[in-house]
Design an enzyme around this catalytic site. Structure first.
Site, PDB file in Angstrom:
ATOM      1  CG  ASP A 339      -2.061   1.027   1.113  1.00  0.00           C
ATOM      2  OD1 ASP A 339      -3.028   0.352   0.855  1.00  0.00           O
ATOM      3  OD2 ASP A 339      -2.059   1.989   1.085  1.00  0.00           O
ATOM      4  CB  CYS A 414     -14.966   0.710  -5.682  1.00  0.00           C
ATOM      5  SG  CYS A 414     -13.678   1.622  -6.084  1.00  0.00           S
TER       6      CYS A 414
END
Length: 456
Positions: A339, A414
């Site tokens: 990340d 998403c």
């Protein structure tokens, strides 16, 4: 040509054919596409044109002459001005059908190989599609001498004060309203972007649904915090559920709500949440899904689609605090995650350590940089799970995957548009087994999709 078809301010009658990606009604006037928020398929409406471009026009709904059977009365008093929800006027079952249809529309637009034969499964919804959001992030504004918290009206900086958001967890609403009262009581300076003066910009409240722990973050223009001790004491007295009080400094002109500097004011620096029996520590800037109940559904669908064997290794790209990877760790030989936010990786490592999970490796960096590096070092994962932001997969990551595709992949999306775009590339090396949509955000036009892919 378009100017002759329709003019700004003109009132027209329309038949609505379908819903667009933002939940707006779509109709055609003399073959020109017209977007009308609030209108539903199969309705006959009157709309006033507000914007005209060469390819489309936009209008506001004036009246519904013939209503759709799925039209319902929105229960929220600020639904039409707030902009946070787009589908409260549509019955919930029809919302689920719409989200599957959105996926179909996106695939039709981008046409990845063999897309007509993809298996599109019914959207998994919620038993209670209200009060699901675990985080409230409300802007602050001084209006007629009173501090108000709320959301900006769609496409504007006009604040809509909100004291009872129907998609928020009641715990976040209670804390938010009390904080606004305290800001008023202590007469603290609210930031005014036009004058570039004041201190307090935004309030963030996050609750751990399984633990009941609440974190409060004051997002400020500078490190100043007048009457800090009084505020902390008042929160302790009035809101015993608050276990963490933080301050984040955002002094840049940017659309990003939070800045880089976070200060600890009182209590714990993070709160706990549980997903799939895994305990997570959430620091203020750490990304975590906003609907924990459906997150469990989403990740279980992802785990099922990956079908990991005990000897297999998996990469958790865009790992955040490790939510997916730690849920997978029991089934896998090794999980590697990455990340870009160092605090999220710190949380992921801490979460793994606390759970006694020893088969994970977390690194700070982008998937597009780290994955090729790991490939070069000889790490060849059997599977990869990607959960990218709305912009979809980075081109460099796609290139790396096309060169060395792991045998199994799960794509959690998403944004159906960027998913369909990415599938054009991924379908060159992967077979698309099925697409399972999950309603993470009832009453809105947003949808999450789990895609199972197997290397050809």
């Amino acid at each position: 040509m378009t100017q002759q078809l329709v003019k700004k301010g003109q009132q027209i009658s329309l038949k609505i054919k379908r819903l667009g990606i933002n939940g707006e009604g779509i109709g055609y006037y003399k073959k020109l596409i017209i977007f009308v928020p609030g209108a539903l398929p199969k309705e006959e409406v009157t709309a006033t044109i507000t914007n005209v471009t060469p390819k489309f026009a936009e209008g506001t709904l004036q009246s519904v002459k013939k209503a759709a059977k799925d039209r319902v009365v929105p229960p929220c008093p600020v639904y039409e001005t707030c902009g946070g929800c787009q589908l409260q006027h549509l019955a919930y079952k029809a919302q689920l059908d719409f989200k599957k249809d959105l996926l179909k529309q996106a695939l039709n637009k981008f046409k990845p190989a063999n897309y007509q034969n993809y298996e599109l499964r019914k959207t998994i919804g919620m038993d209670n599609p209200w009060n699901y959001r675990n985080k409230a992030q409300f802007q602050l504004r001084q209006i007629d001498g009173q501090v108000e918290a709320g959301l900006y009206q769609a496409d504007s900086h006009q604040l809509v004060p909100i004291d009872n958001c129907l998609v928020q967890q009641p715990a976040t609403t209670k804390v938010m309203n009390t904080l606004v009262d305290l800001l008023n009581d202590f007469q603290l300076p609210i930031y005014d972007e036009r004058k570039n003066s004041g201190i307090f910009r935004t309030l963030m409240v996050r609750v751990g649904i399984q633990t009941g722990e609440v974190q409060v973050v004051f997002i400020t223009q500078s490190q100043k915090f007048p009457q800090k001790e009084k505020m902390v004491r008042a929160i302790n007295e009035q809101l015993p559920e608050v276990v963490s009080i933080m301050q984040n400094v955002q002094n840049k002109k940017t659309s990003l709500v939070m800045g880089d500097d976070t200060l600890h004011l009182w209590g714990k620096e993070s709160i706990e949440e549980h997903i799939n029996d895994v305990v997570f520590d959430l620091s203020p800037r750490a990304f975590f899904q906003l609907n924990p109940e459906q997150t469990e559904v989403l990740y279980n669908e992802g785990i099922k689609a990956l079908d990991l064997q005990p000897n297999e290794t998996v990469v958790d790209a865009y790992c955040g605090v490790g939510t997916i990877g730690l849920s997978l760790a029991k089934q896998a030989h090794q999980v590697r995650g990455m990340d870009t936010i160092p605090a999220a990786i710190d949380d992921a490592r801490f979460n793994a350590k606390r759970l006694g999970v020893t088969n994970t490796h977390y690194a700070v960096g982008t998937a597009e940089d780290l994955l090729p590096k790991w490939f070069k070092e000889g790490f060849k994962p059997d599977a990869i799970v990607v959960d990218p932001p709305r912009t979809g997969l980075d081109r460099k990551l796609l290139t790396a995957l096309l060169k060395q595709p792991p045998k199994k992949m799960v794509y959690i999306s998403c944004n159906v548009s960027t998913l369909a775009r990415d599938l054009v590339q991924l379908a060159k090396v992967y077979q698309v087994d099925y697409l399972q949509s999950v309603d993470m955000f009832p009453q809105t036009a947003r949808c999450e999709v789990v895609v199972k892919l197997t290397r050809k």
